[in-house]
Structures are given as C-alpha cells and as structure tokens.
Design a protein around this motif. Structure first.
Motif, PDB file in Angstrom:
ATOM      1  N   UNK A  41       0.373  -1.239  -0.251  1.00  0.00           N
ATOM      2  CA  UNK A  41       0.035   0.299  -0.114  1.00  0.00           C
ATOM      3  C   UNK A  41       0.695   0.931  -0.012  1.00  0.00           C
ATOM      4  N   UNK A  42       0.186   2.244  -0.985  1.00  0.00           N
ATOM      5  CA  UNK A  42       1.702   3.125  -0.946  1.00  0.00           C
ATOM      6  C   UNK A  42       1.254   4.250  -0.018  1.00  0.00           C
ATOM      7  N   UNK A  43       1.854   4.706   0.989  1.00  0.00           N
ATOM      8  CA  UNK A  43       2.414   5.368   2.346  1.00  0.00           C
ATOM      9  C   UNK A  43       2.531   6.916   1.833  1.00  0.00           C
ATOM     10  N   UNK A  44       1.734   7.917   1.482  1.00  0.00           N
ATOM     11  CA  UNK A  44       2.868   9.291   1.475  1.00  0.00           C
ATOM     12  C   UNK A  44       2.580   9.048  -0.253  1.00  0.00           C
ATOM     13  N   UNK A  45       3.998   9.729  -0.729  1.00  0.00           N
ATOM     14  CA  UNK A  45       3.973   9.925  -1.806  1.00  0.00           C
ATOM     15  C   UNK A  45       6.143   9.257  -1.757  1.00  0.00           C
ATOM     16  N   UNK A  46       6.509   8.966  -0.581  1.00  0.00           N
ATOM     17  CA  UNK A  46       8.134   8.835  -0.622  1.00  0.00           C
ATOM     18  C   UNK A  46       7.935   7.490  -0.253  1.00  0.00           C
ATOM     19  N   UNK A  47       6.964   6.114   0.031  1.00  0.00           N
ATOM     20  CA  UNK A  47       7.122   5.107   0.503  1.00  0.00           C
ATOM     21  C   UNK A  47       6.170   4.092   0.079  1.00  0.00           C
ATOM     22  N   UNK A  48       5.812   3.257   0.591  1.00  0.00           N
ATOM     23  CA  UNK A  48       5.365   1.433   0.051  1.00  0.00           C
ATOM     24  C   UNK A  48       5.450   1.087   1.119  1.00  0.00           C
ATOM     25  N   UNK A  49       4.258   0.808   2.066  1.00  0.00           N
ATOM     26  CA  UNK A  49       4.015  -0.265   3.249  1.00  0.00           C
ATOM     27  C   UNK A  49       3.761  -1.397   2.441  1.00  0.00           C
ATOM     28  N   UNK A  50       4.672  -2.748   3.260  1.00  0.00           N
ATOM     29  CA  UNK A  50       4.293  -4.730   3.087  1.00  0.00           C
ATOM     30  C   UNK A  50       3.806  -4.693   3.712  1.00  0.00           C
ATOM     31  N   UNK A  51       2.301  -5.354   4.353  1.00  0.00           N
ATOM     32  CA  UNK A  51       1.767  -6.173   4.860  1.00  0.00           C
ATOM     33  C   UNK A  51       2.131  -7.052   5.341  1.00  0.00           C
ATOM     34  N   UNK A  52       2.703  -7.912   4.708  1.00  0.00           N
ATOM     35  CA  UNK A  52       2.971  -9.268   4.972  1.00  0.00           C
ATOM     36  C   UNK A  52       4.714  -9.191   5.003  1.00  0.00           C
TER      37      UNK A  52
END
Length: 206
Positions: A186-197
């Motif tokens: 999931x995209x978090x803001x403009x600078x990162x993507x969070x991987x829940x796995x």
C-alpha cells in the motif's frame, strides 16, 4: 475437512462446469463436486470473499439464491490453477477484509499472471457495462499503483506491447519480480510503500 480443501474441490468442480456465460448454479456445483450442500455453500462464500465468484442479482438488486457468476479474476484463477490458502493475516493477527479494494484485486492478478500491462488489468477489472468515466478512473488508479510497485522494486518494465493507434508508443508491460505474499502493498504518502506481508516500508526510488 478443511475450508481450504473444500474450496479447492469446488474450484475443481467450477473448472468442469463453466461455459462462455460463466453462470453457475449451486445445485450443479454440489452435484459436480460430490460435496455436501452446506460444504459447497461455505466454500462459495469463501470464493465470493476472494472475488473469484460474485452473486447473481435480479433487476431490483436482490440476490438470486444459489446463483453465482465466475468473475474475470475467477476465470484467471481457474486457468492458472491457482491455489486458495487461508485468509491473509495482518500485523494484528486478524484477517483483513480488503478483497474488494482495487489494489487487492490488482495485486492478486499480478500474482496469478506474473506479467501484465495497464490495459490488460483494466479489462479484467471492468466488465462490459463499465462507463467511460469508470474505465478512465480505473485506468488512472491502476497506472498509479503499478508505477508505485515499479518504483519500489516489486515490478520491472518489460518491452512495450504495440498500441491500438498508429500514433501510439505502445503500452508498458510489467513483470512481478518480488511476490512478498497475499496482502497488497500500500502506498504511504509520496515517498514509500508499506508491505503488510513483511511489515516494512520501501522507499520510492523514482
């Protein structure tokens, strides 16, 4: 008998039943699968939650009892021989009900197909009744999500496929190179993507 096993048995029955209309009847699934009716009902509920099946409706929006339709994702899953696994767990340990979100659908398609372009994904997500506005909105959202996945190393760009117009430069085609699990990053803001796995963030590189 586990829910996963019964769902797989029902999927195998669907593979033998589906035709060009993708219309399915509970009684036919029970007969073809050899399972008890209550087992098939439970398995179909699971397949609906995975967006592999949808419930047929009357013109007034009411659900037709025992009537299902194979979704585009379900068709892909059957053709790919996809395996159903237990419901995904988030960091809290609780099952997440995000099967209907666009990013979850796109991520599931990428895991099944491995390779895809934006037009291919949009065609699978939108049915023939989708309005031009819906198609455009879906296309924009898919483009943004795929760009974010490419920028964080989940996808790499492949050779462009030909466009449909003489002046077109063609469509970018992507290959999934980091399949971290069933939950959609999931995209978090403009600078990162969070991987829940993995419960970690990836910085957007470009």
């Amino acid at each position: 008998m586990s829910h996963v096993w019964t769902s797989q048995a029902v999927m195998a029955a669907l593979h033998r039943l589906v035709d060009s209309t993708d219309q399915l009847d509970l009684a036919d699934i029970v007969r073809e699968s050899g399972l008890e009716r209550k087992q098939v009902i439970s398995a179909c509920d699971k397949l609906v939650s995975h967006a592999f099946l949808s419930r047929q409706q009357y013109s007034d929006g009411k659900v037709k009892p025992g009537k299902f339709k194979l979704t585009p994702e379900g068709r892909i899953a059957l053709e790919a021989g996809a395996n159903l696994k237990s419901g995904p767990k988030g960091p809290s340990g609780k099952a997440r009900d995000t099967a209907g979100s666009l990013r979850e659908k796109v991520w599931r398609l990428l895991r099944i197909r491995q390779k895809a372009s934006v037009p291919e994904v949009v065609a699978l997500l939108c049915d023939g009744d989708a309005t031009p506005q819906t198609m455009k909105r879906t296309t924009d959202n898919v483009q943004k999500y795929l760009r974010a996945l490419r920028a964080t190393g989940y996808l790499i760009e492949m050779r462009r496929e030909p466009g449909t117009k003489p002046t077109s430069n063609g469509f970018k085609r992507y290959l999934l190179v980091r399949d971290s699990g069933p939950l959609a990053p999931t995209r978090r803001g403009k600078d990162c993507v969070y991987d829940p796995n993995e419960e970690r963030e990836y910085v957007v590189l470009a």
